[in-house]
Enzyme design. Structure first.
Site, PDB file in Angstrom:
ATOM      1  N   HIS A  44       0.261  -0.926   0.180  1.00 33.04           N
ATOM      2  CA  HIS A  44      -0.082   0.012   0.140  1.00 33.04           C
ATOM      3  C   HIS A  44       1.361   1.221  -0.087  1.00 33.04           C
ATOM      4  O   HIS A  44       0.481   2.474   0.024  1.00 33.04           O
ATOM      5  CB  HIS A  44      -1.175  -0.373   1.076  1.00 33.04           C
ATOM      6  CG  HIS A  44      -2.229  -1.216   1.327  1.00 33.04           C
ATOM      7  ND1 HIS A  44      -3.479  -0.975   0.107  1.00 33.04           N
ATOM      8  CD2 HIS A  44      -2.222  -2.368   1.288  1.00 33.04           C
ATOM      9  CE1 HIS A  44      -4.060  -2.013   0.094  1.00 33.04           C
ATOM     10  NE2 HIS A  44      -2.979  -2.989   0.518  1.00 33.04           N
ATOM     11  N   THR A  45       1.968   1.261  -0.305  1.00 36.37           N
ATOM     12  CA  THR A  45       2.846   2.294  -0.148  1.00 36.37           C
ATOM     13  C   THR A  45       3.212   2.548  -2.011  1.00 36.37           C
ATOM     14  O   THR A  45       2.734   4.076  -2.504  1.00 36.37           O
ATOM     15  CB  THR A  45       4.290   2.181  -0.159  1.00 36.37           C
ATOM     16  OG1 THR A  45       4.298   0.713  -1.090  1.00 36.37           O
ATOM     17  CG2 THR A  45       4.293   1.868   1.354  1.00 36.37           C
ATOM     18  N   GLY A 134      -6.514 -14.953  -6.538  1.00 33.45           N
ATOM     19  CA  GLY A 134      -6.954 -14.370  -5.343  1.00 33.45           C
ATOM     20  C   GLY A 134      -6.438 -14.904  -3.812  1.00 33.45           C
ATOM     21  O   GLY A 134      -6.862 -14.317  -3.058  1.00 33.45           O
ATOM     22  N   LEU A 137      -1.290 -13.470  -4.932  1.00 25.57           N
ATOM     23  CA  LEU A 137      -0.416 -12.780  -5.527  1.00 25.57           C
ATOM     24  C   LEU A 137       0.121 -12.289  -7.060  1.00 25.57           C
ATOM     25  O   LEU A 137       1.180 -12.976  -7.756  1.00 25.57           O
ATOM     26  CB  LEU A 137       0.438 -14.299  -6.259  1.00 25.57           C
ATOM     27  CG  LEU A 137       0.636 -15.028  -4.546  1.00 25.57           C
ATOM     28  CD1 LEU A 137       0.697 -16.948  -4.559  1.00 25.57           C
ATOM     29  CD2 LEU A 137       1.443 -14.789  -3.777  1.00 25.57           C
ATOM     30  N   SER A 138      -1.113 -11.376  -7.201  1.00 23.83           N
ATOM     31  CA  SER A 138      -0.900 -10.935  -8.910  1.00 23.83           C
ATOM     32  C   SER A 138      -1.521 -11.460  -9.914  1.00 23.83           C
ATOM     33  O   SER A 138      -0.036 -11.890 -10.581  1.00 23.83           O
ATOM     34  CB  SER A 138       0.595  -9.701  -8.699  1.00 23.83           C
ATOM     35  OG  SER A 138       0.171  -9.389  -7.605  1.00 23.83           O
ATOM     36  N   SER A 140      -3.919 -11.169 -11.803  1.00 27.42           N
ATOM     37  CA  SER A 140      -4.227 -10.251 -13.048  1.00 27.42           C
ATOM     38  C   SER A 140      -3.197  -9.663 -12.953  1.00 27.42           C
ATOM     39  O   SER A 140      -3.235  -9.431 -13.962  1.00 27.42           O
ATOM     40  CB  SER A 140      -5.526  -8.930 -11.350  1.00 27.42           C
ATOM     41  OG  SER A 140      -4.322  -8.707 -10.803  1.00 27.42           O
ATOM     42  N   ASP A 184       2.457  -4.385  -8.983  1.00 25.42           N
ATOM     43  CA  ASP A 184       2.368  -5.535  -9.451  1.00 25.42           C
ATOM     44  C   ASP A 184       2.935  -5.397 -10.637  1.00 25.42           C
ATOM     45  O   ASP A 184       3.393  -6.858 -11.022  1.00 25.42           O
ATOM     46  CB  ASP A 184       0.772  -6.404  -9.473  1.00 25.42           C
ATOM     47  CG  ASP A 184       0.725  -6.195  -7.590  1.00 25.42           C
ATOM     48  OD1 ASP A 184       0.933  -6.198  -6.762  1.00 25.42           O
ATOM     49  OD2 ASP A 184      -1.424  -5.816  -7.403  1.00 25.42           O
ATOM     50  N   TYR A 236     -10.518  -2.077  -0.378  1.00 29.93           N
ATOM     51  CA  TYR A 236      -9.179  -1.048  -0.773  1.00 29.93           C
ATOM     52  C   TYR A 236      -9.105  -0.044  -0.757  1.00 29.93           C
ATOM     53  O   TYR A 236      -8.614   0.910  -0.703  1.00 29.93           O
ATOM     54  CB  TYR A 236      -8.943  -1.811  -1.747  1.00 29.93           C
ATOM     55  CG  TYR A 236      -7.118  -1.434  -2.452  1.00 29.93           C
ATOM     56  CD1 TYR A 236      -6.062  -2.719  -2.533  1.00 29.93           C
ATOM     57  CD2 TYR A 236      -7.164  -0.477  -3.533  1.00 29.93           C
ATOM     58  CE1 TYR A 236      -5.653  -2.599  -2.933  1.00 29.93           C
ATOM     59  CE2 TYR A 236      -6.204  -0.300  -4.234  1.00 29.93           C
ATOM     60  CZ  TYR A 236      -4.810  -1.257  -3.771  1.00 29.93           C
ATOM     61  OH  TYR A 236      -3.983  -0.719  -4.326  1.00 29.93           O
TER      62      TYR A 236
END
Length: 394
Positions: A44-45, A134, A137-138, A140, A184, A236
């Site tokens: 979240h940085t 889900g 681990l990215s 998407s 990501d 999020y």
């Protein structure tokens, strides 16, 4: 992205080639792949213009693709029987939905970065993956990045990896509707073997930092809690909005522009919840810098306390953990891990434990037992190694 996970017994590149032929006839012109990622530290940085330290993992999303003679894009996958189809000339963010938004969104986003969707050929693509969906681990970003490198080649766009990361982020933000940062996609496209990627999310300057894990006898264990999360949900988004409010109240462009020394002033100016959101980001940025310094000078055995502190901050200040993640971290720490933390966007997904190789089996058994004792579903656990970013395989 909600799809079923497919098990592979052989080479996924062979599977996806055969599946392409079954779905579309003929052989694909090429096969491309992109990895999932683990964020060693720095969550979240990214959307606060800060610092992150991810590495690509040895689980990948693979796409077999061929151009067509017309302007139609057709996409199939082993995850579902659905075949998505659209004319590229009609492609807009509102024209696609579901899993295909990740794929066709990349085509649209490439159009925003110079591809002429009125002129480029359509394509047939078949997608498969060994990145757990889900799990934080990215999966998407791996999908977006695999399609980005494939279409960049097929359409001869000549875009570099940093630009393709922007393409993937734009697709996820505008087409999928998830307000994610650049972490990501950058990890999936820029990573190298046996290293972490020290990324400045403001400038997109990236430096490869050797991990030294193998030399120190350490492995990274991923504990997938199987509690699914969704980046496009309100949790999020509300965290991101809190960060933006905090930056505005403190008079800075982004939380990246604050230091730990600014937190006393922030506490005076902000309500408690917003302050804690800000405190996580500011201290997490510092933990990334401290981790990089430790890897350079002392080696990976020195970073365990930083991983532990990062989890506590995400649990208490950012409030994005869940009981399964907390339990996985606590049990790993108690059974030989030098450090452990949740990784990714939160609200489910995975934790990681950095541990001596001879402690991995003990940690796995202990976590299985603890999850059963608490009535949680059985987690999936596997070790990962820092791996190469997106590339053309065939």
């Amino acid at each position: 992205m909600t799809v079923r996970q497919v098990q592979h017994s052989g080479d996924i590149r062979d599977d996806v080639t055969a599946d392409f032929t079954a779905a579309f006839g003929g052989s694909p012109q090429g096969v491309w792949s992109a990895p999932g990622r683990v964020n060693l530290i720095g969550d979240h940085t990214d959307y606060n213009d800060g610092f992150v330290l991810p590495f690509a993992i040895n689980r990948r999303t693979v796409v077999a693709l061929s151009p067509r003679a017309d302007s139609v894009a057709r996409v199939a996958t082993s995850f579902t029987d659905e075949v998505a189809e659209i004319d590229l000339r009609e492609l807009t963010p509102d024209a696609v939905s579901g899993w295909s938004a990740y794929v066709l969104g990349v085509a649209w986003a490439l159009g925003q970065h110079g591809a002429d969707l009125e002129a480029v050929p359509g394509f047939d693509a078949f997608v498969d993956s060994t990145v757990p969906v889900g799990a934080g681990l990215s999966s998407s970003a791996a999908l977006e990045s695999a399609l980005a490198v494939a279409l960049n080649d097929i359409w001869r766009l000549g875009l570099d990896a940093r630009t393709l990361a922007r393409v993937g982020q734009l697709a996820e933000n505008e087409v999928v509707g998830a307000p994610t940062g650049i972490l990501d996609q950058s990890a999936s496209l820029l990573s190298r073997e046996d290293a972490v990627l020290f990324l400045d999310c403001r400038s997109l300057e990236a430096e490869v930092i050797p991990t030294g894990f193998a030399e120190a006898g350490l492995e990274v264990l991923v504990i997938d809690t199987r509690v699914e999360h969704a980046h496009a949900d309100g949790g999020y988004r509300s965290r991101r909005e809190a960060c933006e409010r905090g930056a505005a109240a403190l008079g800075v462009p982004a939380l990246r522009d604050l230091t730990v020394d600014d937190l006393q002033r922030a506490q005076r100016l902000l309500d408690d919840e917003t302050f804690r959101r800000v405190r996580h980001v500011v201290t997490e940025d510092q933990r990334v810098l401290d981790t990089v310094a430790a890897l350079r000078t002392e080696g990976p055995l020195a970073i365990g306390g930083l991983l532990d502190a990062s989890h506590a901050s995400m649990r208490d200040d950012f409030e994005i953990s869940v009981p399964e993640l907390d339990l996985a971290v606590e049990v790993a720490q108690a059974n030989g891990a030098i450090g452990a933390r949740m990784t990714g966007g939160g609200f489910g997904g995975s934790a990681i434990a950095l541990a001596p190789s001879d402690a991995i089996s003990r940690i796995r058994v202990a976590i299985d037992g603890a999850f059963a004792e608490h009535g949680f579903g059985q987690p999936e656990m596997f070790t990962v190694v820092p791996s190469a970013g997106a590339l053309r395989d065939r």
